[in-house]
Design an enzyme around this catalytic site. Structure first.
Site, PDB file in Angstrom:
ATOM      1  N   ARG A 297      30.481  24.128  27.738  1.00 44.34           N
ATOM      2  CA  ARG A 297      31.827  23.552  27.885  1.00 44.34           C
ATOM      3  C   ARG A 297      31.765  22.031  27.958  1.00 44.34           C
ATOM      4  O   ARG A 297      32.583  21.348  27.334  1.00 44.34           O
ATOM      5  CB  ARG A 297      32.505  24.137  29.123  1.00 44.34           C
ATOM      6  CG  ARG A 297      32.992  25.546  28.913  1.00 44.34           C
ATOM      7  CD  ARG A 297      33.520  26.212  30.169  1.00 44.34           C
ATOM      8  NE  ARG A 297      34.078  27.523  29.841  1.00 44.34           N
ATOM      9  CZ  ARG A 297      34.614  28.353  30.711  1.00 44.34           C
ATOM     10  NH1 ARG A 297      34.674  28.027  31.999  1.00 44.34           N
ATOM     11  NH2 ARG A 297      35.095  29.518  30.328  1.00 44.34           N
ATOM     12  N   TYR A 438      37.083  27.644  21.444  1.00 44.49           N
ATOM     13  CA  TYR A 438      35.839  28.297  21.848  1.00 44.49           C
ATOM     14  C   TYR A 438      35.270  27.725  23.140  1.00 44.49           C
ATOM     15  O   TYR A 438      35.655  26.671  23.597  1.00 44.49           O
ATOM     16  CB  TYR A 438      34.811  28.339  20.722  1.00 44.49           C
ATOM     17  CG  TYR A 438      34.215  27.078  20.157  1.00 44.49           C
ATOM     18  CD1 TYR A 438      34.278  25.847  20.770  1.00 44.49           C
ATOM     19  CD2 TYR A 438      33.529  27.152  18.937  1.00 44.49           C
ATOM     20  CE1 TYR A 438      33.682  24.731  20.217  1.00 44.49           C
ATOM     21  CE2 TYR A 438      32.927  26.033  18.371  1.00 44.49           C
ATOM     22  CZ  TYR A 438      33.007  24.827  19.017  1.00 44.49           C
ATOM     23  OH  TYR A 438      32.412  23.718  18.464  1.00 44.49           O
ATOM     24  N   GLU A 439      34.379  28.521  23.737  1.00 43.23           N
ATOM     25  CA  GLU A 439      33.831  28.246  25.078  1.00 43.23           C
ATOM     26  C   GLU A 439      34.921  28.156  26.147  1.00 43.23           C
ATOM     27  O   GLU A 439      34.800  27.424  27.120  1.00 43.23           O
ATOM     28  CB  GLU A 439      32.982  26.964  25.075  1.00 43.23           C
ATOM     29  CG  GLU A 439      31.824  26.985  24.116  1.00 43.23           C
ATOM     30  CD  GLU A 439      30.893  28.169  24.316  1.00 43.23           C
ATOM     31  OE1 GLU A 439      30.879  28.749  25.419  1.00 43.23           O
ATOM     32  OE2 GLU A 439      30.192  28.527  23.351  1.00 43.23           O
ATOM     33  N   GLY A 440      35.977  28.912  25.949  1.00 40.98           N
ATOM     34  CA  GLY A 440      37.080  28.935  26.907  1.00 40.98           C
ATOM     35  C   GLY A 440      38.220  28.059  26.431  1.00 40.98           C
ATOM     36  O   GLY A 440      38.075  26.843  26.310  1.00 40.98           O
TER      37      GLY A 440
END
Length: 596
Positions: A297, A438-440
């Site tokens: 992140r 992506y990645e949250g």
């Protein structure tokens, strides 16, 4: 045009805002001097500008391809990857006892920015490997560390993260991939994973998959997920590669952007089960995977800065060359380059200010985690870790959201030519669109900022940061000039807005959670605007008081800080209203499901 890393700007932020000299005084970081940082950044700039950046456009036109389970990378990527790992770049921030260089995250971060600015698709491969290394160093057994980490650092092998399944996106409680114990310390893995970045390729001899799966009789939900190492090729006792494991790429996705990065669908266990090895404790997989996710992140936030800077550089170059229309003030009778037009200046100023603010915040966050890992005092380490954890969702969420704005403005500066692929402006826009997802997603980052980073400690860390912002506001009062007046007024207003919103969240979360979470993303954006503005204010002070620095660089820094104060920080007040207004919260929920 190619990419030129802004090394002077990066070093300024590292030294003046992120306190590189203090980081170099920490145990184990003694070699991270200003001279070392300059040498590392200079070499990174050469690799990224000369080798990786020229392949970015080619990767968009000629992306990775899949045929009969085999993924072939974009032509030239293989050789570029060999140059990347031969230079030791994969191990920059990893321990020397596993083959790394043990440099601070503060030194690694600008190199990561350069890598992503030069070639975002290429950069995703080392990004996922970094995450795998971090997870294994934290949760792996000593035998697993010795077996896998040196090969990952050397670039002989790469790493992946396998979370998502067709029915389990952000909600990992729905993970169905199963792990069956074999009674000999190994497990057989069965299931399908999707969205696996660089999940299959031909740039390394092995791929180390970290896979979330469920053991028989595991608890329901996220408490029943374990983490497993599943190598593409089995690893023999002597470290050599053995038979192919039962994990296969059945397809790769066709995407809006980052086309050269293969996004794989991996099938585990079609031929008896893929052999996996448990990492850490049973049913602690999500906790371990979060180590990878948090590292990723932060890195994705840096990707936002990187793509924004690449788009800005391209837009500036075009604006200085494109001749169109006479100036509105009548200062010339002939048509001039478009950079002379006020609105083009506004767009370029927005792109520059947003990028510089986000860069500064990410580098400062990197310094906090360096202190959290290396400072000899436990209390100091804990304080800086808390600040870093508060900043990570802001760095990820805000930097990626602004990347979309900046790359969109880059297309706009090009006018009609920005809509034409040959200029390259559209690629940055398309590539940037994945970053807030992506990645949250941004909403997930915002929920994290509200729940774990604000409510859990009663707003203590957020308000401690605001005390530091107040000190910067006070320091601005000692200086004269329009830039200081604007920054002092707008930063103080932004600080008050952010404090008001934190108080609103604390006061309403328990009895009106919908009102709080309806404003979660605006809260994240507000935090990003104010905290980046704080860094721009600190940069303003540093640029105005250092007489030995390049006068042209300093005057540009002062002008950019003023632009940020006058054109970005005023947005804080509007975000405050949208969050704290009862009508605003009600408005989000006013339409019924049927009315949409």
């Amino acid at each position: 045009m190619t990419y030129t890393a802004p090394v002077k700007e990066m070093l300024f932020v590292m030294k003046e805002l992120a306190a590189l000299d203090e980081i170099a005084a920490l145990p184990g970081f003694e070699d991270a001097t200003g001279e070392t940082a300059w040498a590392v950044l200079d070499e990174s700039a050469k690799l990224c500008g000369e080798v990786l950046a020229p392949m970015n456009f080619e990767g968009d036109k000629n992306p990775s391809s899949w045929s009969n389970g085999i993924v072939t990378a974009t032509p030239g990527f293989n050789e570029a990857f060999r140059q990347y790992v031969k230079g030791g770049w994969q191990g920059l921030q990893h321990p020397t006892n596993y083959g790394g260089q043990s440099l601070p995250k503060l030194v690694a971060t600008p190199c990561i920015e350069m890598l992503n600015a030069a070639n975002l698709s290429f950069a995703l491969c080392p990004l996922l490997t970094d995450g795998a290394i971090e997870a294994l160093l934290t949760a792996g057994s000593e035998e697993q560390k010795q077996r896998y980490v040196p090969k990952l650092i050397s670039g002989e092998w790469t790493g992946t993260m396998n979370l998502t399944e067709p029915q389990a996106g952000s909600d990992l409680a729905l993970v169905r991939t199963r792990a069956e114990p074999q009674g000999n310390g190994t497990y057989r893995i069965f299931g399908t994973k999707i969205f696996v970045t660089w999940g299959e390729h031909d740039m390394a001899e092995n791929i180390v998959h970290l896979v979330l799966a469920r053991l028989p009789a595991a608890p329901d939900g996220v408490k029943g997920i374990s983490l497993f190492i599943v190598p593409k090729f089995m690893v023999n006792e002597d470290g050599s590669l053995g038979a192919r494991n039962d994990v296969h790429c059945v397809s790769i996705e066709h995407k809006l952007g980052i086309k050269a990065s293969p996004t794989a669908v991996l099938q585990f266990g079609d031929h008896g089960g893929a052999v996996g090895y448990l990492v850490g404790e049973v049913n602690c997989g999500l906790e371990y995977m979060f180590i990878m996710m948090n590292a990723a992140r932060f890195a994705v936030g840096v990707q936002g800065v990187a793509v924004a800077d690449r788009a800005y550089q391209r837009a500036v170059s075009y604006a200085k060359e494109r001749v169109q229309s006479r100036p509105v003030d009548g200062s010339a009778k002939e048509a001039v380059t478009i950079i002379h037009h006020p609105d083009v200046r506004r767009m370029l100023g927005t792109m520059r200010a947003l990028t510089e603010g986000a860069r500064a915040l990410s580098y400062v966050a990197a310094a906090h985690t360096d202190i959290a890992h290396r400072h000899p005092d436990n209390a100091v380490r804990a304080d800086h870790q808390a600040i870093y954890e508060y900043l990570v969702p802001v760095v990820k969420g805000w930097s990626t959201e602004l990347a979309i704005e900046v790359t969109s403005l880059g297309v706009q500066v090009h006018g009609g030519m920005g809509f034409i692929e040959e200029t390259g402006a559209a690629q940055h826009y398309r590539d940037a669109r994945i970053l807030p997802i992506y990645e949250g997603t941004t909403a997930i980052q915002a929920n994290d900022l509200v729940s774990r980073k604000t409510l859990r400690d009663g707003g203590a860390v957020g308000k401690r940061i605001l005390v530091a912002v107040s000190k910067t506001v006070d320091a601005l009062a000692a200086h004269e000039g329009a830039a200081f007046v604007s920054m002092r007024e707008q930063l103080e207003k932004g600080r008050r807005s952010l404090e008001t919103v934190i108080d609103f969240i604390l006061a309403n979360a328990s009895h009106d959670p919908n009102a709080v979470f309806a404003g979660s993303v605006p809260y994240l954006k507000l935090a990003g605007i104010v905290l980046c503005g704080w860094q721009m204010a600190r940069a303003l002070l540093a640029a105005s008081t250092n007489e030995t620095r390049d006068p042209s660089f300093c005057s540009a820094k002062i002008a950019t800080a003023r632009f940020y104060a006058e054109h970005v920080l005023p947005q804080a007040a509007a975000l405050e209203v949208s969050i704290t207004s009862a009508r605003g919260a009600a408005g989000v929920l006013a339409l019924s499901e049927e009315q949409f």
